[in-house]
Design a protein around this motif. Sequence first.
Motif, short mmCIF file in Angstrom:
data_model
loop_
_atom_site.label_atom_id
_atom_site.label_comp_id
_atom_site.label_asym_id
_atom_site.label_seq_id
_atom_site.Cartn_x
_atom_site.Cartn_y
_atom_site.Cartn_z
N HIS A 191 -7.38 15.35 25.96
CA HIS A 191 -6.75 14.11 25.51
C HIS A 191 -5.41 14.40 24.83
O HIS A 191 -5.21 15.46 24.24
N SER A 225 -6.95 3.98 27.75
CA SER A 225 -7.96 3.34 26.90
C SER A 225 -7.43 2.09 26.21
O SER A 225 -8.20 1.22 25.79
N TYR A 262 -7.27 7.43 22.50
CA TYR A 262 -8.72 7.23 22.37
C TYR A 262 -9.39 7.73 23.64
O TYR A 262 -8.98 7.40 24.75
N ILE A 263 -10.42 8.54 23.48
CA ILE A 263 -11.09 9.14 24.63
C ILE A 263 -12.01 8.13 25.30
O ILE A 263 -12.82 7.47 24.64
N GLN A 317 -15.12 7.84 27.19
CA GLN A 317 -16.26 8.71 27.46
C GLN A 317 -16.89 8.42 28.82
O GLN A 317 -16.64 7.39 29.44
N LEU A 353 -21.31 5.88 27.70
CA LEU A 353 -20.85 4.55 27.31
C LEU A 353 -21.99 3.55 27.39
O LEU A 353 -22.15 2.69 26.52
N VAL A 370 -17.27 7.06 20.61
CA VAL A 370 -17.40 8.20 21.52
C VAL A 370 -18.55 9.07 21.01
O VAL A 370 -18.52 9.58 19.89
N THR A 389 -20.49 12.30 20.89
CA THR A 389 -20.13 13.68 21.18
C THR A 389 -21.33 14.61 21.17
O THR A 389 -22.39 14.31 20.61
N ALA A 438 -16.52 15.92 23.55
CA ALA A 438 -16.70 14.64 24.23
C ALA A 438 -16.89 14.91 25.72
O ALA A 438 -16.40 15.92 26.25
N THR A 445 -16.14 13.20 29.34
CA THR A 445 -15.45 12.14 30.08
C THR A 445 -15.92 12.18 31.53
O THR A 445 -16.70 13.06 31.93
#
Length: 336
Positions: free
Chosen positions: A110, A133, A177-178, A180, A185, A192, A194, A298, A300
């Motif tokens: 990110h 995001s 902002y990541i 996910q 989600l 998020v 983790t 995280a 993704t």
Amino acid sequence: MLKRILYLGYYLKQLEKDKYVLFLNYAANKSKKSKLRLILDSFYSVFRYNISLLEYFQFRFFEKDHNERLKWAGTGFMYEYQLKMNPKDKRDILDDKRKFYKYYGKFIKHLSADVQNLKDDDYLVKRILSNPSGKIVFKVYDGKCGRKILIKSVNDFDEESLIHFMINNEYDLVEEYIIQHPELLNLSPSAVNTIRIFTQLNKQNKVEILGCRLRISINKSVDNMAAGNIAAPINEKTGIVIGPGVYSDITKPQEKIHPVTQKPIEGFKVPFWKETLQLATDAALLFKQNRSIGWDIAITEYGPDLIEGNHDWCKLLWQLPVNKGMKDVLIKYLSD
């Protein structure tokens, strides 16, 4: 003895008194022991077992005998252990997020930037404000446990106001902002969620995994247990959650089903598990002067994304989800 007295002073200074009273009332009701007896025992345990006053309740010492109590790694023990494994003069690469992002950058997907980066690179500002995001995260360089984190919409800023906002509010970093992985989600969309992987270098400088946990948000913007969220144990070999989510608040029940989304927690399989373990292993080998680290990762839709490494990783997050004292796991490394 002097060291334990100093620790007690620290625990008293940091004590969340309302939480202590809440736990005391709960323990008295559960154990049928008097509150005075529990108070005295909690202070005794600070000296005898090297734990904090709150950990007396969080480790459920009011239900445990001497031999069981000896198995738990509390704040005092962990402070001494982590001081040996991660010397103070080597920790800044983990403590200072600006340095962390620089040296561990190959594991971080990110976008992130400090004020000077933004001043020097107009295109970087545009990229952060146009991230998919639609949100950005502000942090201080030495933030811990989800504290001093602010999440805002990119629509609140333009290229000039972003920098001014950071300076005026004393934020050191801004990140996209990541987003996910969709499966995480669906499990819990409020933050998020983790993965925490605890790594330890042995005397041959090989990485050993001390444990893996899934941190799950419960209507919070961060996923830390200290913020009222839960954590569940992950099978290291399969990436499957093998137990319920637990709180650090002993008055709350375990959660086999997410209380908001109603999604099953036990049996959840973490996506990209092989890649996530490999990331933690590779990161642990990058700077061997810090030997025992808790990695926050995280997930993704494109794979794992490193968030941070903690030299003072949490003993609650490590032990509570497996309901087991694990001090013996660490003691063997002290003789390496």
